[in-house]
Structures are given as structure tokens and as C-alpha cells.
Design an enzyme around this catalytic site. Structure first.
Site, mmCIF file in Angstrom:
data_model
loop_
_atom_site.group_PDB
_atom_site.id
_atom_site.type_symbol
_atom_site.label_atom_id
_atom_site.label_comp_id
_atom_site.label_asym_id
_atom_site.label_seq_id
_atom_site.Cartn_x
_atom_site.Cartn_y
_atom_site.Cartn_z
ATOM 1 N N GLY A 3 1.025 -1.058 0.121
ATOM 2 C CA GLY A 3 -0.240 0.385 -0.093
ATOM 3 C C GLY A 3 1.146 1.028 -0.282
ATOM 4 C CD GLU A 10 10.270 0.028 6.366
ATOM 5 O OE1 GLU A 10 10.165 -0.603 7.098
ATOM 6 O OE2 GLU A 10 8.962 0.108 5.969
ATOM 7 C CD GLU A 61 -0.851 -19.814 -2.828
ATOM 8 O OE1 GLU A 61 -1.297 -19.510 -3.530
ATOM 9 O OE2 GLU A 61 -0.426 -19.601 -2.059
ATOM 10 C CG HIS A 96 -1.088 -14.616 3.355
ATOM 11 N ND1 HIS A 96 -0.920 -14.997 3.236
ATOM 12 C CD2 HIS A 96 -0.060 -13.722 3.288
ATOM 13 C CE1 HIS A 96 -0.475 -16.044 2.076
ATOM 14 N NE2 HIS A 96 0.287 -14.942 1.831
ATOM 15 N N GLY A 136 -3.302 -3.423 4.530
ATOM 16 C CA GLY A 136 -3.953 -4.653 3.958
ATOM 17 C C GLY A 136 -4.881 -3.976 5.201
#
Length: 515
Positions: free
Chosen positions: A47, A66, A376, A455, A483
Site C-alpha cells: 500500500g 519506514e 499452494e 497474511h 491490508g
């Protein structure tokens, strides 16, 4: 599964070093001077990288804060630590590594961080590029049906499909694994996984990956240090094969001349001023996590992109401390794991399970009678030969939540591991693995392990804390673009969707911003 993958959870107390840098005792009024900039972006993941580029292209002077360091790929191929020789570069301000055997290491601003919660352990990246440094490079677009199992109907999927997903892909440049690479011994587990899925009558396909496959070819021929082919990706790819955000979105943002990225800056406080501007207080740290300076910056536009955990914690702290008084009661609610669950299948023949990455192939079992799932194949270190490890994902309900802990000045995370929906997702994954076992004479090592997630999603979700364009209710110029605004699940690996939604948010902001 625990016999195959020796992953242990940290106690929160063992991560005291992480929070020691977190909160500045100095309030904004204590600074003799303050820096003014038009826009600030907190965080440089999917994002934040999108927001930074679009702000720069609009010639809006922007500073990106950051907390982690830069990780430039070196010709020597030694930017990141490896599984064989772990050191402080693996882990964010921790005395031990996070995955598998907990090896002692020097405390350092390493690339992988953990949030230990009640019922869940959440992993995230730390550095310029955020979680793109440590993710599996899966660039997955959920189909329309899956998307609306997770997102409100007020978001137009067709618009995302035609405009925003393609826009992100044009920059990340993902591609499926080429056949010549797939046919090498390094990708034996990938081939077996795909063959077994097809034999079970399941839909199997190659993943779209943000990977430079030419560099993987150079790994194979010995021109680059083995990274992808050896499955060394969680701590970063030394060959440079991964198309992480520092190589595309963030590089392009800096090239506009209007964006400055300041690494090793830990934001501790967000405050609204009387004139509608925002004051951001942060600690500048060194690579050992020690505070070397404290700064105060004032901006007109503020974009939160510190990830589900970082953004939510900043907002909760501001709400509790009264520095953003109009935040509502939903801050910290509606968090989820994206339905992540690790499993392993035992075969009766060699599989090279620790080689060949990232997660190159996927089984999509959308007509699973219990719940839709994807699985996966993924390489992991220290697996017994014959094993194939995999990550399952399902639609997790946003049942988790954060509370603010005044004693540690941080957010505590809670997750109902055994809720009915989580049990249903586990049963759905087991159903698919049983189909695989029956068709291939394999054995699932145990129930899916859903005690960890790579996640984390939610905590400041759309239509609760912000609108679907990320604008925080009550604050015209405060936007969430990561997120944390996704309600617990994205239907699949979320990075592409996070970036696409961020592109959508930035289009709306730039169209309607006050000049």
C-alpha cells in the site's frame, strides 16, 4: 506437522527489544523545530509503495517513514542471511531466529518480524519494501465469487479487474514459471504437486509470480547465488530474483524527485493539530535498534501503510491517548488470518521438498463441499525428503481483534482459533487433502496448522473505520492504504489485491484532494 516443521512460538516477553524502541516519551510540543512536508506515508509495503509513487507523480512533496533498513542486492549475493547460517539479518530486533530451530543471533533490524498473539502468531516483513522482501512473490487475483465472499459489494470487482489489477501487474511484471525451469531437479516437488492434484481431479495451475525468471536461470547455471532454486526466500532472495517493491514502485517513486524514503524511522505518535494538519513523532534508530534521534514532522496528508499490525497499533494508540479523537469504536476490530494453514503430505519417494521456490503452483478447490480453498506448494527448509509442504488458504471471517495494552504501549492480538468458521476451513482443507491421498497413495502428516499466518489482515477495515477508498471516518486527509482495511481475508494471497485497492484509493484521493 510439528515433527516435520520445527516451528515454535515466542513468548511475548522474549521480544521486549522490539517494543523498547516503540514509544517516545517526548510530546510534539517538546521539539524546538519541526519539519513540514505536504504528505507523509508511514510504511513502504504494497500500500505504501503505491501511495508513494502516485504522490510523487502528482508532484506532491512526500516523505516515506519506514521502520526497517534498506536491503540492496549485492554482486556478492550476501545481502540477506540464509537458513544454513542465520544471523541478525534474519529477524527484527530479536535474540533468536523466528522459524524452525530458534538459533541465537545478534539483535539487529532484520527482515522478518513476528507478532505473538493469543491464539495466533503473525509474521510480517521489515525493511524498505515491507513484506515484499519476505513473501513468496505470489501475484494472485481472486475470481469474482471469491472476492465477494470477503469484500463488500460496494467495491466494483469489474473495475478492479479491468483497471487496477492490470495496473499493478504492469509494474510488478509477474509471470508463471517457464517450463525449462520447472523441468529441472530443483522443482521436482512442484511437478509432483501438480501431477498429484491433476490425478485427484482437482484444478491445478501455475501461479503468476513476481519473479525475474532470467535470474533464476542464472542461479541454475551458477552465475548467481542459489536463492529461489534452494527455497531461500523467507529471509530475502540474495540473487535478486524476487521483484520486490524496492526495485519497482519505490524506485519509480524516488525517481520522480518528489519522494524521500527515510529508513530506520519508527513512528510512535500521530496527532491531529488544530489546523487539520497532522503531527508525526518518530524515533530514528540504528541497525541495532538503539534510538539515535527523535523527530517531529507535520503534514497536510497522511497515509497509513504500516500493515495490518502496524497501522492498527498506531490508530489504537492515538484513540486511547486522545490524539485522534474522532476515531470510532471499530478501530482494532475485524482482524483475520486470510485462512492460512500449513500442511505436509508424505510420499513414498523423493521430492526435493526444500528446493524450488517460490510457491510456483496452486490447487484451486472452489467446489469443495465444505468451503472453497486453495493449496499452494511451498519449499521449506529442514523437511524430510519425501514430504511436500503446502500452504492452504480459505475465507477467514474477521473474528480477531486488538486491544491496547497501556503497560507496554502496544496492541495485544486475540484470535479465536477454534471458532466454528475456523473449524470449517480446517475441515475443508482436510477434505481436499483426503482426495489427494486417495488418488496418490500419500498420507497427510496431520491436521492443518493454523496457529500462524503470513497474511495478517484487518484491524482498521473498510466500511467500519474508513470508507472503501481508505478515507478514515472523521478525517478528510487521513487515509489507510494497506491490508489493515481488508476484513480478515482477501480470498487468496493478498499482495496484489492490497496494491490494487491502494491504486483505487489514490485515484480517488488525487481526483478530489483539496489543493
Amino acid at each position: 506437522m510439528s515433527r516435520l516443521i520445527k516451528r515454535r512460538h515466542f513468548l511475548q516477553a522474549s521480544l521486549a527489544a522490539t517494543t523498547s524502541i516503540g514509544i517516545s516519551a517526548i510530546r510534539g510540543s517538546a521539539f524546538n523545530s519541526e519539519e513540514y512536508v505536504e504528505a507523509i506515508v508511514i510504511g513502504s509495503g504494497f500500500g505504501g509503495a503505491v501511495a508513494s509513487l502516485r504522490l510523487g507523480q502528482a508532484k506532491i512533496e512526500t516523505i516515506v517513514l519506514e521502520r526497517g533498513r534498506r536491503w540492496p542486492i549485492t554482486d556478492a549475493g550476501d545481502t540477506f542471511a540464509t537458513f544454513e547460517k542465520p544471523d541478525g539479518r534474519t529477524t527484527w530486533l530479536s535474540p533468536t531466529t523466528l522459524f524452525f530451530d530458534q538459533s541465537p543471533i545478534d539483535i539487529y533490524t532484520g527482515v522478518l518480524d513476528v507478532k505473538v498473539g493469543n491464539g495466533i502468531t503473525a509474521y510480517r516483513g521489515a525493511g524498505v519494501g515491507g513484506s515484499s522482501l519476505v513473501y513468496s512473490a505470489v501475484t494472485y487475483q481472486p475470481n469474482r465469487e471469491l472476492f465477494y465472499k470477503a469484500f463488500p459489494r460496494s467495491i466494483n470487482y469489474e473495475e478492479l479487474d479491468k483497471v487496477y489489477y492490470p495496473r499493478v501487474r504492469s509494474i510488478l511484471n509477474p509471470a508463471p514459471i517457464p517450463d525449462d525451469i520447472l523441468q529441472t531437479d530443483y522443482y521436482l516437488a512442484s511437478r509432483i504437486f501438480m501431477e498429484q492434484g491433476a490425478k485427484a481431479g482437482l484444478k491445478v495451475r501455475k501461479q503468476s509470480m513476481a519473479v525475474n525468471w532470467d535470474i533464476v536461470r542464472q542461479e541454475i547455471t551458477g552465475q548467481k547465488v542459489p536463492s529461489a532454486i534452494n527455497g531461500v526466500l523467507i529471509y530475502g532472495a540474495n540473487s535478486g530474483a524476487k521483484n520486490s517493491l524496492d526495485k519497482n514502485y519505490l524506485k519509480m517513486a524516488e525517481a520522480t524527485g518528489h519522494v524521500e524514503i527515510r529508513s530506520l524511522h519508527v513512528v510512535t505518535r500521530i496527532e491531529e493539530l488544530n489546523n487539520g494538519r497532522f503531527r508525526i513523532v518518530c524515533n530514528q534508530i540504528n541497525e541495532q535498534g538503539m534510538i539515535v534521534g527523535q523527530k517531529s514532522l507535520i503534514c497536510r496528508y497522511l497515509f497509513l501503510a504500516a500493515g495490518s499490525i502496524g497501522t492498527t497499533e498506531l490508530l489504537l494508540r492515538a484513540k486511547v491517548n486522545g490524539t485522534l479523537r474522532r476515531l470510532n469504536k471499530y478501530v482494532g476490530q475485524f482482524w483475520g488470518t486470510n485462512g492460512d494453514a500449513l500442511s505436509a503430505v508424505i510420499n513414498k519417494y523423493p521430492t526435493n521438498p526444500s528446493q524450488g521456490g517460490p510457491a510456483t503452483s496452486v490447487i484451486e478447490h472452489f467446489d469443495n463441499p465444505i468451503a472453497p480453498v486453495i493449496i499452494e506448494q511451498t519449499p521449506l527448509p529442514n523437511l524430510q525428503n519425501g514430504v511436500i509442504a503446502s500452504l492452504g488458504q480459505a475465507i477467514a471471517k474477521p473474528e480477531g481483534y486488538f486491544t491496547y495494552n497501556a503497560s507496554t504501549q502496544s496492541a495485544d492480538l486475540f484470535w479465536p482459533t477454534n471458532s466454528p468458521n475456523n473449524q470449517k476451513n480446517s475441515q475443508a482443507l482436510q477434505y481436499t487433502y483426503q482426495l489427494l491421498d486417495k488418488a496418490n497413495d500419500t498420507t497427510v502428516a496431520g491436521p492443518p496448522d493454523s496457529n500462524g499466518t503470513t497474511h495478517p489482515l484487518g484491524g482498521a477495515v473498510m466500511e467500519k473505520v474508513c470508507n472503501t477508498y481508505g478515507q478514515v471516518y472523521g478525517y478528510r486527509n487521513l487515509l489507510i492504504v494497506d491490508g489493515s482495511m481488508i476484513p480478515g481475508s482477501a480470498g487468496a494471497n493478498p499482495s496484489l489485491t492490497i496494491a490494487a485497492l491502494a491504486e483505487r484509493c489514490m485515484d480517488k484521493f488525487l481526483l478530489h484532494r483539496i489543493r
